[in-house]
Design a protein around this motif. Structure first.
Motif, mmCIF file in Angstrom:
data_model
loop_
_atom_site.group_PDB
_atom_site.id
_atom_site.type_symbol
_atom_site.label_atom_id
_atom_site.label_comp_id
_atom_site.label_asym_id
_atom_site.label_seq_id
_atom_site.Cartn_x
_atom_site.Cartn_y
_atom_site.Cartn_z
ATOM 1 N N TYR A 28 -8.162 37.243 15.967
ATOM 2 C CA TYR A 28 -7.262 36.279 15.334
ATOM 3 C C TYR A 28 -7.935 35.341 14.340
ATOM 4 C CZ TYR A 28 -4.025 37.833 18.934
ATOM 5 O OH TYR A 28 -3.211 38.596 19.729
ATOM 6 N N ALA A 29 -9.212 35.085 14.486
ATOM 7 C CA ALA A 29 -9.903 34.140 13.594
ATOM 8 C C ALA A 29 -9.882 34.661 12.164
ATOM 9 C CB ALA A 29 -11.336 33.933 14.068
ATOM 10 N N PRO A 30 -9.714 33.773 11.186
ATOM 11 C CA PRO A 30 -9.693 34.228 9.794
ATOM 12 C C PRO A 30 -11.050 34.769 9.357
ATOM 13 C CG PRO A 30 -9.716 31.844 9.889
ATOM 14 C CD PRO A 30 -9.561 32.332 11.300
ATOM 15 N N GLN A 31 -11.000 35.734 8.470
ATOM 16 C CA GLN A 31 -12.213 36.353 7.939
ATOM 17 C C GLN A 31 -12.916 35.396 6.980
ATOM 18 O OE1 GLN A 31 -13.109 39.551 9.247
ATOM 19 N NE2 GLN A 31 -11.536 38.641 10.557
ATOM 20 N N PHE A 32 -14.190 35.632 6.768
ATOM 21 C CA PHE A 32 -15.024 34.816 5.884
ATOM 22 C C PHE A 32 -14.973 33.342 6.275
ATOM 23 C CE2 PHE A 32 -13.440 38.360 3.118
ATOM 24 C CZ PHE A 32 -14.565 39.154 3.262
ATOM 25 N N GLY A 33 -14.878 33.097 7.577
ATOM 26 C CA GLY A 33 -14.904 31.733 8.089
ATOM 27 C C GLY A 33 -13.729 30.880 7.663
ATOM 28 N N GLY A 34 -12.680 31.504 7.141
ATOM 29 C CA GLY A 34 -11.520 30.752 6.668
ATOM 30 C C GLY A 34 -11.624 30.341 5.205
ATOM 31 N N PHE A 35 -12.683 30.786 4.521
ATOM 32 C CA PHE A 35 -12.794 30.527 3.089
ATOM 33 C C PHE A 35 -11.946 31.550 2.329
ATOM 34 C CE2 PHE A 35 -16.736 28.621 4.678
ATOM 35 C CZ PHE A 35 -16.698 27.384 4.030
ATOM 36 N N CYS A 36 -11.665 31.255 1.071
ATOM 37 C CA CYS A 36 -10.862 32.119 0.207
ATOM 38 C C CYS A 36 -11.525 33.488 0.029
ATOM 39 C CB CYS A 36 -10.685 31.440 -1.151
ATOM 40 S SG CYS A 36 -9.876 32.458 -2.402
ATOM 41 N N ALA A 37 -10.804 34.542 0.369
ATOM 42 C CA ALA A 37 -11.339 35.907 0.262
ATOM 43 C C ALA A 37 -11.652 36.276 -1.191
ATOM 44 C CB ALA A 37 -10.349 36.906 0.862
ATOM 45 N N MET A 38 -10.814 35.846 -2.135
ATOM 46 C CA MET A 38 -11.086 36.141 -3.547
ATOM 47 C C MET A 38 -12.310 35.372 -4.009
ATOM 48 S SD MET A 38 -9.764 37.985 -5.999
ATOM 49 C CE MET A 38 -11.051 38.369 -7.145
ATOM 50 N N GLY A 39 -12.446 34.146 -3.568
ATOM 51 C CA GLY A 39 -13.624 33.363 -3.911
ATOM 52 C C GLY A 39 -14.895 34.035 -3.429
ATOM 53 N N VAL A 40 -14.876 34.543 -2.211
ATOM 54 C CA VAL A 40 -16.052 35.226 -1.660
ATOM 55 C C VAL A 40 -16.381 36.456 -2.507
ATOM 56 C CG1 VAL A 40 -16.994 36.449 0.346
ATOM 57 C CG2 VAL A 40 -15.694 34.340 0.680
ATOM 58 N N ALA A 41 -15.351 37.180 -2.937
ATOM 59 C CA ALA A 41 -15.584 38.349 -3.794
ATOM 60 C C ALA A 41 -16.269 37.952 -5.101
ATOM 61 C CB ALA A 41 -14.264 39.066 -4.075
ATOM 62 N N LEU A 42 -16.065 36.703 -5.516
ATOM 63 C CA LEU A 42 -16.663 36.195 -6.758
ATOM 64 C C LEU A 42 -17.898 35.343 -6.495
ATOM 65 C CD1 LEU A 42 -13.340 35.283 -8.578
ATOM 66 C CD2 LEU A 42 -14.840 37.226 -9.041
ATOM 67 N N ASP A 43 -18.462 35.474 -5.274
ATOM 68 C CA ASP A 43 -19.701 34.765 -4.939
ATOM 69 C C ASP A 43 -19.486 33.254 -4.827
ATOM 70 O OD1 ASP A 43 -23.030 34.491 -6.321
ATOM 71 O OD2 ASP A 43 -22.435 34.954 -4.271
ATOM 72 N N LYS A 44 -18.304 32.844 -4.333
ATOM 73 C CA LYS A 44 -17.961 31.426 -4.183
ATOM 74 C C LYS A 44 -17.396 31.174 -2.792
ATOM 75 C CE LYS A 44 -18.700 30.483 -8.536
ATOM 76 N NZ LYS A 44 -19.964 29.858 -8.849
ATOM 77 N N LYS A 45 -17.578 29.957 -2.305
ATOM 78 C CA LYS A 45 -16.936 29.527 -1.066
ATOM 79 C C LYS A 45 -15.894 28.476 -1.448
ATOM 80 C CE LYS A 45 -19.603 28.772 2.630
ATOM 81 N NZ LYS A 45 -20.787 28.314 3.401
#
Length: 164
Positions: A94-111
């Protein structure tokens, strides 16, 4: 590829501009935190929304602090005892992926902060985006964006957003 990245970054910037004009918007996002999880000052994730509700109610539902549980350093609030119990039986589900950070942001090397209203369940996992405009871009190529995000996450998860 450069044009795609430029247009996505433009969407992210315009999304932040939209957030700036919304009065009373309280974000959990901490630019200085090196934590791999996105929490507010009290350690609460998902801005207090119930992570189980995304799966059971198919909608974001604000949790109640009377029903809470912790997982990987994050306290989550739940709408009911039943949801809390479901979560504690299998928190990783149930926990959000990438620690709850924006998935698109992570794809762009951002939190970037994750907006509980801009969400999607993909292959049984919960993903957030910084806002619905960015989510539209993310949804254009979910498999490709997840591939990029999964490659980037190990390198950025312990870095402060301001350093990315």
């Amino acid at each position: 590829m450069l044009n795609v990245r430029t247009s996505i970054l433009a969407a992210l910037i315009s999304g932040f501009a939209a957030l700036a004009v919304v009065p009373g918007t309280a974000l959990a996002y901490d630019e200085n935190s090196t934590a791999a999880v996105n929490v507010d000052a009290q350690g609460v994730g998902l801005q207090g929304y119930d992570p189980v509700a995304y799966f059971t109610d198919k909608a974001p539902v604000l949790g109640n602090s009377a029903y809470k549980a912790s997982h990987n350093g994050v306290t989550y609030h739940f709408a009911s005892k039943a949801h809390r119990d479901q979560f504690t039986a299998n928190p990783a589900h149930y926990a959000p992926q990438f620690g709850g950070f924006c998935a698109m942001g992570v794809a762009l090397d951002k939190k970037l902060d994750g907006d509980p209203q801009a969400w999607k369940i993909v292959d049984g996992k919960l993903y957030l985006n910084v806002n619905k405009e960015v989510q539209k871009k993310w949804l254009e190529d979910v498999p490709g964006n997840l591939k990029k995000a999964n490659m980037e996450w190990p390198q950025i998860k312990d870095k402060a957003p301001k350093d990315l």
